[in-house]
Design a protein around this motif. Structure first.
Motif, PDB file in Angstrom:
ATOM      1  N   ILE A  34       0.786  -1.130  -0.196  1.00 55.72           N
ATOM      2  CA  ILE A  34      -0.038   0.030  -0.037  1.00 55.72           C
ATOM      3  C   ILE A  34       0.947   1.319  -0.012  1.00 55.72           C
ATOM      4  O   ILE A  34       0.596   2.246  -0.732  1.00 55.72           O
ATOM      5  CB  ILE A  34      -0.979   0.059   1.333  1.00 55.72           C
ATOM      6  N   CYS A  85      -8.787  -2.960   7.541  1.00 56.38           N
ATOM      7  CA  CYS A  85      -8.757  -3.836   6.115  1.00 56.38           C
ATOM      8  C   CYS A  85      -8.646  -3.065   4.941  1.00 56.38           C
ATOM      9  O   CYS A  85      -8.360  -3.725   4.045  1.00 56.38           O
ATOM     10  CB  CYS A  85     -10.049  -4.551   6.189  1.00 56.38           C
ATOM     11  N   MET A 117      -5.645   6.259   5.977  1.00 59.41           N
ATOM     12  CA  MET A 117      -6.306   4.938   5.872  1.00 59.41           C
ATOM     13  C   MET A 117      -6.290   4.575   4.454  1.00 59.41           C
ATOM     14  O   MET A 117      -6.323   3.191   4.289  1.00 59.41           O
ATOM     15  CB  MET A 117      -7.814   4.975   6.488  1.00 59.41           C
ATOM     16  N   THR A 118      -6.268   5.212   3.551  1.00 62.87           N
ATOM     17  CA  THR A 118      -5.992   4.789   2.147  1.00 62.87           C
ATOM     18  C   THR A 118      -4.626   4.814   1.594  1.00 62.87           C
ATOM     19  O   THR A 118      -4.524   4.569   0.378  1.00 62.87           O
ATOM     20  CB  THR A 118      -6.922   5.747   1.248  1.00 62.87           C
ATOM     21  N   THR A 119      -3.753   5.170   2.600  1.00 61.63           N
ATOM     22  CA  THR A 119      -2.377   5.282   1.820  1.00 61.63           C
ATOM     23  C   THR A 119      -1.442   4.232   2.918  1.00 61.63           C
ATOM     24  O   THR A 119      -0.518   4.114   2.717  1.00 61.63           O
ATOM     25  CB  THR A 119      -1.872   6.371   1.962  1.00 61.63           C
ATOM     26  N   GLN A 161      -7.399   4.692  -4.508  1.00 67.40           N
ATOM     27  CA  GLN A 161      -7.370   5.621  -3.273  1.00 67.40           C
ATOM     28  C   GLN A 161      -8.282   6.838  -3.352  1.00 67.40           C
ATOM     29  O   GLN A 161      -8.992   7.155  -2.271  1.00 67.40           O
ATOM     30  CB  GLN A 161      -5.845   6.039  -3.223  1.00 67.40           C
ATOM     31  N   MET A 195     -11.320  -6.947  13.144  1.00 63.29           N
ATOM     32  CA  MET A 195     -10.044  -7.337  11.861  1.00 63.29           C
ATOM     33  C   MET A 195      -8.741  -7.070  12.505  1.00 63.29           C
ATOM     34  O   MET A 195      -7.896  -8.034  12.122  1.00 63.29           O
ATOM     35  CB  MET A 195     -10.320  -6.451  10.617  1.00 63.29           C
ATOM     36  N   ILE A 201      -7.536  -2.044  -0.898  1.00 59.19           N
ATOM     37  CA  ILE A 201      -7.184  -1.066  -1.774  1.00 59.19           C
ATOM     38  C   ILE A 201      -6.365  -1.938  -2.934  1.00 59.19           C
ATOM     39  O   ILE A 201      -6.424  -1.602  -3.943  1.00 59.19           O
ATOM     40  CB  ILE A 201      -6.500   0.034  -1.429  1.00 59.19           C
ATOM     41  N   SER A 239      -6.123  -1.290   3.538  1.00 62.76           N
ATOM     42  CA  SER A 239      -4.909  -1.588   2.559  1.00 62.76           C
ATOM     43  C   SER A 239      -5.250  -2.610   1.743  1.00 62.76           C
ATOM     44  O   SER A 239      -4.896  -2.539   0.540  1.00 62.76           O
ATOM     45  CB  SER A 239      -3.694  -1.850   3.684  1.00 62.76           C
ATOM     46  N   TRP A 246     -11.880   5.764  -3.110  1.00 60.58           N
ATOM     47  CA  TRP A 246     -12.315   5.415  -1.768  1.00 60.58           C
ATOM     48  C   TRP A 246     -12.269   6.583  -0.824  1.00 60.58           C
ATOM     49  O   TRP A 246     -13.041   6.633   0.040  1.00 60.58           O
ATOM     50  CB  TRP A 246     -10.988   4.495  -1.086  1.00 60.58           C
TER      51      TRP A 246
END
Lengths: 159, 748
Positions: A72, A98, B204-206, A84, B351, A103, A100, A87
């Motif tokens: 990631i 979860c 959170m997206t990287t 990304q 998770m 994606i 990462s 998202w």
């Protein structure tokens, strides 16, 4: 042993059976790849190995040394891979843990199929569990990203 | 503008950090925390316990509740920023350490907004007032001519000063009094009620986030623990030498379990310490531990549930609530229905499994943990190490899910004890197998209902009994039955207007650690209650949506006291948060309006619905299912929530979506069973949770516009979901599902 990760070569000293996941996390400090089950059941540890979505908890480091790994952290230079971006536009993450893996799985899917149908999305993404239940937004964001990817490719074709 | 009045001055002073016990936080920056945003500390001038301001204008707002996915690290600071007139783009959120100065930090019970909305507004308003006063002092102008607006204070004559320019002067001012602290009117809100994206969204997206599993210190070691498979088990024998032969293994450490009840103690186990996680896990597998039996090592969940079922259908239990004469009404009825329901144990399975980094040094302990309850972590670790609470510092990381599991600090106790033993920082990560086998399990339940209908199909009597192990047993084994507090969750608080009603509670001694899981006892009880209402409706030959409205009856505020029931109302006064049947009926009406309820469907398809009040919110859920042979597919889920005032609508939608998916997951798949005292499941192959392919492609959520006091959001989407699905299955097939999960009856 040498590992090619996110375009850089790393020298690591690990037992050959150590899963790539723990090499990334414990030996290299790349914590973006998450541990969720250790049995390839949840997808939290998904990375790209030679371009394919791969569960790093089941890939021995000895096997990983033979190819290229993208995590990631290396998916995009600026955090703006179309997945990304999509998202974020859909506010997909809840706890984020979860994501990462989600994606990485979604970006691998779009790399091989820029315009997947609903059934293909289900098939490609059902290995990645989200306990918060962000699934409806994952579906929507993935469709958005597919559209953006298709449009970008069409634009390239015209140019 | 309205005026602050609800908070006592003493409480206000505590919260603003000027009481004798108020601590100056954020003094220590550990080497590990510098690059980690969730672990960053405030650096500005402190205006109150929650707000600091830097000379460059950056506002630092403390989030004192844990972020496990609800968006609370955004929503509460969003409230502060609004009242403060801060520009959100210049706000930095600082995660609080565990500290009683903040009041409760137990992020549990869907309480964060409902218990702190007013406080956060006051913290913002107090900061705003101090900035206005600082500007007034600078200009030698009357306070009334100085108004804060979007990160500046404006004078009536057009002069302006930025918040940053006022920081030092504002911080030196005394805290404003309560009586002249105005709050904004709803029409002036800038952020409250708006979809502010969560502050952690980009990270959170990287992959740039820090969870409990991610914290590292330079000289730390890794631990993995083999624990007793049955409650109360003791180590009999093991092979330490074999474990030590594994490359990377450094040590094997015995962790003794508690003499008394489990509480928040570690369970007995053997820890393997290693130079990396993988070596610790491999070392563990070589231990070959043998365990001594305990009074719980013959627990068999199937036999246990059969025994509970026999108890509830066999005769009366303790009467918790009673109205009229149920026996006579049953005797006089035109039609009597009876049904038994049961639900299994569940595991939380967040998770991110439980994880903690602990460092013990010179009588002090520092813990980094994915905890929902940092003050409980602080207390439990201090107790385990035999030190004062003040010697334990708890850093709260992001939580990779929580659902109630991470409000039990047993895993941090383990890490702290190991760190004390090893003399180096210890990172403890539970495996998924540890998580599933050593949970504080959601209770299984056996229920029995009997209903009386008159000649017109009206319900004249409602009799309900249950036997369900109590959470209290985890802390005191003498607790063997649910009392009114827990029965308040749906079972005892049913809003029905039936003239005769009785609620009973039977014994169910616990044999595993029982804990609370997202929406807690509402899960089994909503399944039983909302299914049995559907049974009555069909027996009466009536439309279930209409029948629900009639069962609930007139719009009114329920009063449980005359029926002998001590309704806990989720810890809030009933006068403040009444049980309002009008709101309950309204969410049901809205739900029916949102879907083609009553449409004619092909064979094998059906709609079902359910409605509950939980955590002070009203939620109705409808499911559409398709049954094809043995295969069940949930095709649509629709939810309507009335949670009163809403801070961040997008996150409320997200919680309702996620709550319904969580409910779907447990309805379809969720089941933990025990044999020989040990959980038989271990990972996601035998404890499946919902995956994308099980989740309906149509999921719609609706928030009722309301100015009522804020109510819970994180949990209330869960309870009505399972019964809505089971009721849809009945509509589709005529098959009544009285036992969860649905995987016992269909391919799901």
């Amino acid at each position: 042993m040498k590992l090619k990760i996110n375009g850089r070569t790393h020298e690591v000293d690990a037992e050959p059976d150590m899963p790539l996941l723990w090499v990334l996390r414990d030996l290299l400090g790349l914590k973006g790849t998450k541990f969720g089950c250790g049995k390839a059941l949840c997808g939290a540890c998904t990375v790209h190995f030679n371009g394919s979505a791969t569960r790093s908890c089941q890939l021995p480091v000895s096997a990983a040394a033979e190819g290229e790994v993208v995590t990631i952290e290396g998916l995009s230079a600026d955090g703006n891979h179309p997945v990304q971006v999509a998202w974020r536009a859909r506010n997909v993450p809840q706890c984020g843990y979860c994501q990462s893996g989600q994606i990485m799985a979604a970006s691998a899917l779009l790399a091989r199929n820029a315009n997947p149908g609903d059934d293909e999305i289900d098939a490609a993404m059902s290995g990645n569990i989200c306990r918060c239940g962000t699934y409806p937004r994952i579906r929507a964001a993935l469709r958005d990203a597919a559209r953006a990817t298709s449009e970008a490719r069409a634009g390239e074709g015209e140019a | 503008m309205s005026t602050l009045s609800k908070l006592s001055r003493r409480r206000f002073l505590e919260l603003t950090g000027v009481s004798a016990t108020g601590l100056l936080l954020g003094a220590a920056v550990s080497p590990a925390s510098r690059a980690m945003d969730v672990l960053a500390t405030a650096t500005g001038e402190r205006l109150n316990l929650f707000v600091s301001l830097r000379a460059d204008g950056a506002v630092e707002i403390v989030a004192h509740r844990s972020e496990m996915g609800t968006g609370i690290r955004t929503s509460l600071p969003q409230v502060v920023a609004d009242e403060m007139e801060a520009d959100w783009s210049r706000v930095r959120v600082i995660q609080a350490l565990g500290d009683a100065a903040y009041g409760s930090q137990n992020t549990d019970g869907s309480r964060s907004v409902r218990n702190f909305y007013a406080t956060m507004r006051q913290m913002g308003a107090a900061a705003r007032r101090m900035l206005e006063q600082a500007a007034a002092d600078t200009w030698r102008a009357p306070l009334a001519e100085c108004r804060a607006r979007n990160h500046e204070v404006h004078h009536a004559d057009g002069r302006r000063l930025g918040f940053g320019e006022l920081a030092a002067r504002a911080a030196a001012l005394p805290l404003p009094g309560l009586d002249d602290l105005p709050l904004k009117g709803r029409e002036d809100f800038r952020y409250i009620g708006r979809n502010v994206p969560i502050v952690d969204l980009h990270d959170m997206t990287t992959g740039n986030t820090t969870y409990g599993i991610d914290v590292a210190l330079p000289d730390m070691v890794y631990a993995s623990i083999e624990r007793t498979p049955h409650l109360g088990g003791r180590i009999a024998a093991y092979d330490a030498a074999a474990a030590r032969k594994v490359a990377g293994v450094l040590d094997v450490v015995e962790l003794q379990g508690p003499e008394g009840p489990p509480a928040f103690n570690n369970v007995e186990g053997l820890a393997v310490i290693a130079s990396n996680t993988w070596s610790a896990i491999k070392g563990r597998e070589a231990l070959a531990v043998q365990w001594r039996p305990s009074p719980h090592s013959d627990h068999d969940s199937a036999a246990y549930l059969d025994a509970l079922q026999a108890r509830v259908s066999g005769g009366p239990g303790r009467v918790a609530r009673e109205r009229g004469d149920v026996e006579r009404a049953l005797g006089d009825a035109d039609q009597v229905l009876e049904a038994s329901y049961r639900t299994p144990y569940l595991a939380h399975a967040p998770m991110e499994p439980p994880a903690t980094l602990a460092r013990v040094d010179g009588g002090r302990c520092e813990v980094w943990a994915c905890t929902q309850n940092p003050q409980a972590t602080q207390a439990a670790v201090a107790s385990a190490l035999g030190v004062d609470k003040a010697a334990v510092t708890v850093h709260v990381t992001l939580l990779g899910g929580g659902f109630g599991r991470k409000s039990k600090p047993d895993f941090s106790v383990e890490a702290a004890r190991l760190a004390a033993h090893v003399g180096r920082p210890v990172q403890l990560t539970w495996t998924r197998e540890d998580d599933v086998r050593h949970d504080y399990y959601h209770a299984c339940s056996a229920m029995y209902f009997r209903g009386a209908l008159d000649g017109d199909g009206r319900a004249t009597a409602w009799l309900a009994r249950q036997a369900t192990p109590a959470i209290g047993a985890t802390f005191d084994p003498a607790v063997t039955r649910l009392e009114d507090g827990w029965l308040s969750q749906t079972f005892g608080s049913v809003p029905f207007a039936t003239p005769n009603l009785r609620i009973e509670s039977h014994e169910a001694p616990a044999h595993v650690r029982i804990g609370w899981l997202r929406s807690v006892y509402n899960i089994p009880f909503a399944f039983g209650v909302c299914s049995f209402v559907d049974e009555l409706a069909h027996a009466a030959g009536r439309d279930p949506a209409q029948y629900w409205q009639e069962m609930i009856g007139d719009d009114r505020h329920l009063d449980f006291a005359p029926e002998g029931f001590e309704f806990s109302n989720y810890g809030r006064a009933i006068a403040e948060y009444p049980y309002d049947t009008g709101r309950m009926k309204a969410v049901l009406r809205q739900l029916v309006a949102n879907i083609p309820w009553g449409e004619t469907l092909p064979e094998g398809q059906g709609w079902g619905l359910a409605v509950t009040r939980s955590f002070l919110s009203y939620v109705a859920v409808a499911s559409k299912v398709r049954v094809d042979g043995d295969t069940l597919v949930v095709e649509e889920l629709h939810g309507v929530i009335d949670a009163g005032t809403v801070v961040n609508p997008d996150r409320v939608h997200a919680q309702l979506e996620g709550g319904m998916v969580f409910g779907l997951s447990l309805a379809l798949n969720g089941e933990i069973t025990f044999a020989d005292g040990a959980a038989r499941q271990s990972n996601f192959h035998d404890y499946p949770v919902a995956r994308l392919n099980q989740v309906p492609r149509v999921i719609r959520t609706h928030i009722v516009d309301s100015e009522a006091l804020p109510a819970g959001v994180g949990e209330p989407g869960v309870p009505p979901t399972a019964p809505s699905i089971a009721n849809a299955v009945f509509a589709a097939t005529g098959q009544r599902i009285r036992e969860l999960p649905l995987a016992r009856h269909f391919d799901v």
